[in-house]
Design an enzyme around this catalytic site. Structure first.
Site, short mmCIF file in Angstrom:
data_model
loop_
_atom_site.label_atom_id
_atom_site.label_comp_id
_atom_site.label_asym_id
_atom_site.label_seq_id
_atom_site.Cartn_x
_atom_site.Cartn_y
_atom_site.Cartn_z
N ASP A 84 5.76 37.21 72.68
CA ASP A 84 4.58 38.07 72.81
C ASP A 84 3.28 37.27 72.80
O ASP A 84 2.35 37.56 73.56
CB ASP A 84 4.54 39.09 71.66
CG ASP A 84 5.36 40.33 71.96
OD1 ASP A 84 5.95 40.40 73.05
OD2 ASP A 84 5.42 41.21 71.09
N HIS A 125 -3.86 44.37 67.44
CA HIS A 125 -2.65 44.09 66.66
C HIS A 125 -2.81 42.89 65.71
O HIS A 125 -1.97 42.73 64.81
CB HIS A 125 -1.47 43.80 67.59
CG HIS A 125 -1.03 44.98 68.39
ND1 HIS A 125 -0.73 46.20 67.83
CD2 HIS A 125 -0.84 45.12 69.73
CE1 HIS A 125 -0.37 47.05 68.79
NE2 HIS A 125 -0.44 46.42 69.94
N GLY A 133 1.53 40.77 68.96
CA GLY A 133 1.41 41.66 70.11
C GLY A 133 0.31 41.30 71.10
O GLY A 133 -0.51 42.15 71.46
N ASP A 160 -5.17 53.38 72.81
CA ASP A 160 -4.11 52.52 73.34
C ASP A 160 -2.77 53.19 73.06
O ASP A 160 -2.61 53.89 72.06
CB ASP A 160 -4.17 51.17 72.64
CG ASP A 160 -3.39 50.07 73.33
OD1 ASP A 160 -4.01 49.23 73.99
OD2 ASP A 160 -2.16 50.05 73.19
N HIS A 162 -0.14 51.85 72.05
CA HIS A 162 0.47 51.24 70.87
C HIS A 162 -0.43 51.46 69.65
O HIS A 162 -1.65 51.44 69.76
CB HIS A 162 0.66 49.73 71.08
CG HIS A 162 1.52 49.40 72.25
ND1 HIS A 162 1.00 49.16 73.51
CD2 HIS A 162 2.87 49.27 72.37
CE1 HIS A 162 1.99 48.90 74.35
NE2 HIS A 162 3.12 48.96 73.68
N ASP A 249 -2.87 51.74 78.62
CA ASP A 249 -1.40 51.69 78.76
C ASP A 249 -0.70 53.00 78.42
O ASP A 249 0.54 53.06 78.45
CB ASP A 249 -0.81 50.53 77.96
CG ASP A 249 -1.41 50.37 76.58
OD1 ASP A 249 -2.23 51.23 76.17
OD2 ASP A 249 -1.06 49.39 75.89
N TYR A 293 -0.88 47.50 81.45
CA TYR A 293 -0.02 46.50 82.08
C TYR A 293 0.45 46.89 83.47
O TYR A 293 1.21 46.16 84.09
CB TYR A 293 1.15 46.18 81.13
CG TYR A 293 0.58 45.86 79.77
CD1 TYR A 293 -0.13 44.68 79.57
CD2 TYR A 293 0.65 46.77 78.72
CE1 TYR A 293 -0.73 44.40 78.35
CE2 TYR A 293 0.05 46.50 77.50
CZ TYR A 293 -0.64 45.31 77.33
OH TYR A 293 -1.24 45.05 76.13
#
Length: 375
Positions: A84, A125, A133, A160, A162, A249, A293
């Site tokens: 990552d 992150h 991340g 986001d 995540h 994302d 992404y």
């Protein structure tokens, strides 16, 4: 005010890594092709001391050494040298340049600027003692801490896909920071956190809010719970400024997650966030970018953000020359409009069940935090 410098693209984990500087190259070239680009402010890079306002000396030493090609044997313990977050030459400076942009946004807010768009950063992150991340240093937390040390109450809103775990944990016990993250449930997705019961500790109790959403959540359900939760929390918390991590994302084209937002939903989110800044934070808001992404989806979402932020009319179609250039370079077709076509993905048979589960999660969250947040 827009903040950007070309050196943001030095933050580069390699040609096969999803966190690609090509996203920024595409974005800035599209804004120029649309004649929307305005000369941004080029920020200074953050100093070592500024990074140390939220990160440990141990982590920073390892990032600096790895940037020079000196590899500590315990790098992976600090989240470095992994798939990552691989090491690359000059990583420390590249990360500090991104931190410097978001920190400059905080400085501008403190100097009286109302709206700032940082066209980079959003590295949510990164932890106190660990990269994670795709995130080496946490630009968001450096900026947040700069503002809280100046006496501001900060509401951090993370859209986001995540969970914004690094920002949450760094400020977990701080009562002057509200963190609010809407994300795909950690039962299915990295980083595996962001559950409703993570509500803060000590002075921060009830001021860390997480709304984990079901996979395949669509526009209608996402906006329903967003519009119920965010203004309620902001009204109770009474922030001086919003900090928004505008990861792209959660878009349905994204290959790393399973939420199904369209560009139209993102436009609505950006307009709402500007309205909420006016209603609850004196108009003060600092946006950063973040994850995203699918080059097609991400660049269109952030172009929408740029236009909404500036109050610009939305183009009906993307410039033909820009489309031809990038389709040839990427070897695949791109969506020719900012908004997605109707019926862009197959109908989801569990739509009502997903919406119901998201409502129940919202109910659980508000019941947990209300006694503390409204106190």
């Amino acid at each position: 005010m827009v903040i950007y410098r070309e050196e943001y693209r030095l933050y580069n984990f390699g040609p096969d890594h999803p966190f690609s500087p090509v996203r920024l190259e595409m974005l800035t070239s599209l804004l120029q092709a649309l004649e929307a680009w305005q000369n941004p402010l080029a920020p200074p890079e953050a100093t070592r001391e500024e990074v140390l306002s939220v990160h440990s000396e141990r982590l920073v030493k390892r990032v600096e050494a790895a940037s020079r090609g000196e590899l500590f044997p315990d790098l992976e313990h600090y989240g470095l040298g992994t798939g990552d977050t691989p090491v690359f030459p000059g990583m420390d400076r590249a990360a500090r340049i991104l931190v410097g942009g978001t920190l400059e946004g905080a400085r501008r807010i403190l100097a009286g600027e109302k709206r700032v768009l940082q066209l980079g950063g959003g590295l949510h992150h990164a932890q106190y003692d660990r990269a994670s991340g795709f995130c080496v240093y946490n630009d968001l937390s450096v900026a947040i801490r700069h503002m809280t040390r100046a006496g501001l109450r900060v509401a951090y809103v993370d859209i986001d896909v995540h969970h914004g775990d690094g920002v949450q944990w760094i400020h977990y016990e701080e009562g002057e920071v509200l963190t609010l993250s809407l994300h795909e449930s950690g039962r299915y997705l990295f980083p595996g956190t962001g559950h409703v019961y993570e509500i803060g500790r000590g002075a921060g109790l009830g001021k860390k809010l997480n709304l984990p959403l079901e996979p395949f959540t669509e526009d209608e359900s996402y906006l329903e719970v967003f519009e119920a939760l965010v203004p309620w929390a902001l009204k109770a918390f009474r922030p001086d400024v919003l900090v928004v991590q505008a990861g792209a994302d959660a878009h349905y084209l994204d290959p790393l997650a399973d939420l199904l937002l369209t560009a139209r939903a993102y436009e609505r989110l950006f307009r709402l966030l500007l309205e909420y800044a006016e209603a609850y934070a004196g108009g003060r808001v600092l946006f950063t970018l973040g994850g995203g992404y699918s080059l097609d989806g991400t660049v269109r979402v952030w172009t929408l953000l740029y236009h909404v932020f500036h109050g610009l009319p939305l183009p009906k179609r993307l410039p033909e020359g820009w489309l031809r250039t990038w389709e040839a370079r990427l070897g695949k077709p791109l969506t020719p409009t900012l908004h997605d076509p109707e019926g862009a993905y197959p109908e989801i048979p569990r739509r009502e069940e997903i919406a119901k589960r998201n409502r129940l999660t919202l109910q659980r969250l508000t019941e947990l935090v209300a006694p503390h947040l409204l106190h």
